[in-house]
Scaffold this motif. Structure first.
Motif, PDB file in Angstrom:
ATOM      1  N   PRO A 164       0.804  -1.225   0.000  1.00 30.67           N
ATOM      2  CA  PRO A 164       0.000   0.000   0.000  1.00 30.67           C
ATOM      3  C   PRO A 164       0.836   1.273   0.000  1.00 30.67           C
ATOM      4  O   PRO A 164       0.417   2.281  -0.582  1.00 30.67           O
ATOM      5  N   ILE A 165       2.008   1.230   0.650  1.00 23.02           N
ATOM      6  CA  ILE A 165       2.880   2.415   0.621  1.00 23.02           C
ATOM      7  C   ILE A 165       3.258   2.746  -0.819  1.00 23.02           C
ATOM      8  O   ILE A 165       3.209   3.910  -1.244  1.00 23.02           O
ATOM      9  N   SER A 166       3.623   1.726  -1.587  1.00 23.30           N
ATOM     10  CA  SER A 166       4.001   1.945  -2.987  1.00 23.30           C
ATOM     11  C   SER A 166       2.835   2.474  -3.800  1.00 23.30           C
ATOM     12  O   SER A 166       2.993   3.403  -4.611  1.00 23.30           O
ATOM     13  N   MET A 167       1.658   1.906  -3.602  1.00 23.31           N
ATOM     14  CA  MET A 167       0.496   2.325  -4.369  1.00 23.31           C
ATOM     15  C   MET A 167       0.074   3.752  -4.033  1.00 23.31           C
ATOM     16  O   MET A 167      -0.252   4.547  -4.920  1.00 23.31           O
ATOM     17  N   LEU A 168       0.090   4.092  -2.765  1.00 22.23           N
ATOM     18  CA  LEU A 168      -0.309   5.442  -2.365  1.00 22.23           C
ATOM     19  C   LEU A 168       0.703   6.474  -2.848  1.00 22.23           C
ATOM     20  O   LEU A 168       0.324   7.593  -3.214  1.00 22.23           O
ATOM     21  N   SER A 169       1.975   6.109  -2.864  1.00 20.61           N
ATOM     22  CA  SER A 169       2.996   7.037  -3.353  1.00 20.61           C
ATOM     23  C   SER A 169       2.917   7.179  -4.870  1.00 20.61           C
ATOM     24  O   SER A 169       3.072   8.277  -5.411  1.00 20.61           O
ATOM     25  N   PHE A 170       2.663   6.068  -5.558  1.00 25.96           N
ATOM     26  CA  PHE A 170       2.552   6.093  -7.018  1.00 25.96           C
ATOM     27  C   PHE A 170       1.393   6.987  -7.454  1.00 25.96           C
ATOM     28  O   PHE A 170       1.545   7.836  -8.339  1.00 25.96           O
ATOM     29  N   GLN A 171       0.235   6.822  -6.816  1.00 29.41           N
ATOM     30  CA  GLN A 171      -0.928   7.604  -7.227  1.00 29.41           C
ATOM     31  C   GLN A 171      -0.771   9.080  -6.876  1.00 29.41           C
ATOM     32  O   GLN A 171      -1.329   9.945  -7.544  1.00 29.41           O
ATOM     33  N   ALA A 172       0.008   9.377  -5.835  1.00 26.31           N
ATOM     34  CA  ALA A 172       0.211  10.778  -5.462  1.00 26.31           C
ATOM     35  C   ALA A 172       0.914  11.550  -6.564  1.00 26.31           C
ATOM     36  O   ALA A 172       0.685  12.748  -6.742  1.00 26.31           O
ATOM     37  N   ALA A 173       1.768  10.868  -7.315  1.00 30.22           N
ATOM     38  CA  ALA A 173       2.486  11.542  -8.399  1.00 30.22           C
ATOM     39  C   ALA A 173       1.530  12.019  -9.480  1.00 30.22           C
ATOM     40  O   ALA A 173       1.784  13.025 -10.148  1.00 30.22           O
ATOM     41  N   GLY A 174       0.412  11.310  -9.660  1.00 34.49           N
ATOM     42  CA  GLY A 174      -0.556  11.706 -10.680  1.00 34.49           C
ATOM     43  C   GLY A 174      -1.151  13.070 -10.428  1.00 34.49           C
ATOM     44  O   GLY A 174      -1.417  13.837 -11.376  1.00 34.49           O
ATOM     45  N   LYS A 175      -1.335  13.424  -9.170  1.00 34.03           N
ATOM     46  CA  LYS A 175      -1.882  14.747  -8.840  1.00 34.03           C
ATOM     47  C   LYS A 175      -0.868  15.846  -9.134  1.00 34.03           C
ATOM     48  O   LYS A 175      -1.228  16.943  -9.573  1.00 34.03           O
ATOM     49  N   VAL A 176       0.399  15.541  -8.898  1.00 36.49           N
ATOM     50  CA  VAL A 176       1.444  16.515  -9.195  1.00 36.49           C
ATOM     51  C   VAL A 176       1.517  16.766 -10.695  1.00 36.49           C
ATOM     52  O   VAL A 176       1.610  17.906 -11.155  1.00 36.49           O
ATOM     53  N   VAL A 177       1.465  15.681 -11.476  1.00 35.78           N
ATOM     54  CA  VAL A 177       1.505  15.817 -12.931  1.00 35.78           C
ATOM     55  C   VAL A 177       0.296  16.615 -13.422  1.00 35.78           C
ATOM     56  O   VAL A 177       0.414  17.461 -14.317  1.00 35.78           O
TER      57      VAL A 177
END
Length: 316
Positions: free
Chosen positions: A204-217
């Motif tokens: 879950p740490i990886s998934m939550l961090s991965f999806q957070a990048a989408g908001k930055v983009v």
């Protein structure tokens, strides 16, 4: 002879009047065209499919899109407060004034098994978060670049992936496969027993961090530099450095309002995240709520006005 010429002229005139009139097409076989019901249905289907394709591939207007980004600040605060409480690491560049900078420090100290108060291998959480965030930024930015930065379906698909990753994380926490909130059972000596490092937490740490990048983009492709999604430190600095911070009234300084709105929504989301974790819903309920709110954002992108409509309105 004259009568014959008059009859021919009248016949030609009558045929000309029938041209293009489907109610009178049977009068002159020259203008009759028939289409089978299957062909007519196929043409209608293709026409609708083309309309849907055009709608989904249209670039949306960036006007008022900052409101969606401000909502994303609230979602980040909601997720990040719960994730830090559960895993003791940051999952987003927006999570903290230092966020991934903090993760980098944790990872660096982990080489020397520091701090001594944290469990062994705890640094792997920070490393995992950094790598996942970088991978998310790389893939999401290239996805936008290849298929169209502001196309409706591209933005909707990006946030759909984010919602799916949050939902999977919520499912893992709900099933007890992820720690959710670290709890240590007391040993015979009365001190907390070491349950071993929870390696599954890295998922879950990886998934939550991965999806957070989408908001930055998304903040970058929509070109809202007044809402920096990198670190809140930048937002604090830009807000307080604004020469028009105390001027312009309520609506005269749009940049200030965006920064202030992002900050307030983030703090509000973080407070709500703490309340969620302490409630019966817990961390899993927090994540399910965040996934549902992502669906609302997806719907917003699908219904957002396209850029051409804005230009037509301004020209008028």
């Amino acid at each position: 002879m004259a009568n014959s010429n008059d009859d021919t002229r009248k016949a030609n005139q009558r045929d000309h009047e029938y041209e293009g009139n489907p109610l009178l097409a049977g009068i002159s076989s020259h203008y009759i065209t028939f289409a089978s019901p299957e062909e007519a249905h196929k043409e209608t289907y293709l026409s609708r499919a083309q309309q849907v394709k055009r709608y989904l591939t249209a670039d949306i207007t960036t006007r008022w899109a900052d409101l969606v980004l401000i909502v994303c600040f609230a979602l980040s605060g909601l997720i990040d407060s719960g994730a830090y409480n559960a895993y003791e690491c940051f999952t987003s560049m927006m999570a903290n004034p230092n966020a991934q900078t903090g993760n980098t420090i944790f990872a660096a100290l982990g080489v020397s098994n520091l701090p001594v108060s944290v469990p062994r291998y705890a640094w792997t959480k920070s490393v995992c978060s950094i790598v996942a965030f970088l991978l998310g930024a790389l893939l999401t930015s290239n996805f936008h670049r290849v298929f169209g930065e502001r196309k409706r379906w591209v933005l909707a698909a990006s946030f759909a992936v984010q919602a799916a990753m949050i939902a999977i994380s919520a499912h893992l926490v709900q099933l007890g496969r992820s720690s959710g909130s670290p709890v240590k059972d007391p040993s015979l000596t009365g001190f907390p027993a070491d349950p071993g490092f929870p390696w599954l937490d890295l998922v879950p740490i990886s998934m939550l961090s991965f999806q957070a990048a989408g908001k930055v983009v998304a903040s970058r492709v929509l070109q809202y530099n007044a809402l920096p999604s990198v670190v809140l430190t930048t937002l604090y600095n830009d807000l307080m450095s604004d020469p028009g911070l105390l001027t312009g009234g309520l609506t005269g300084n749009v940049g200030r309002n965006r920064r202030l709105g992002g900050l307030l929504f983030y703090v509000g989301g973080a407070v709500a995240g703490g309340a969620f974790v302490r409630s019966s819903a817990g961390f899993s309920g927090l994540l399910w709520t965040a996934a549902a709110l992502k669906l609302v954002v997806i719907l917003a992108w699908l219904l957002w006005r396209e850029e051409a409509e804005q230009e037509d309105g301004e020209d008028a």
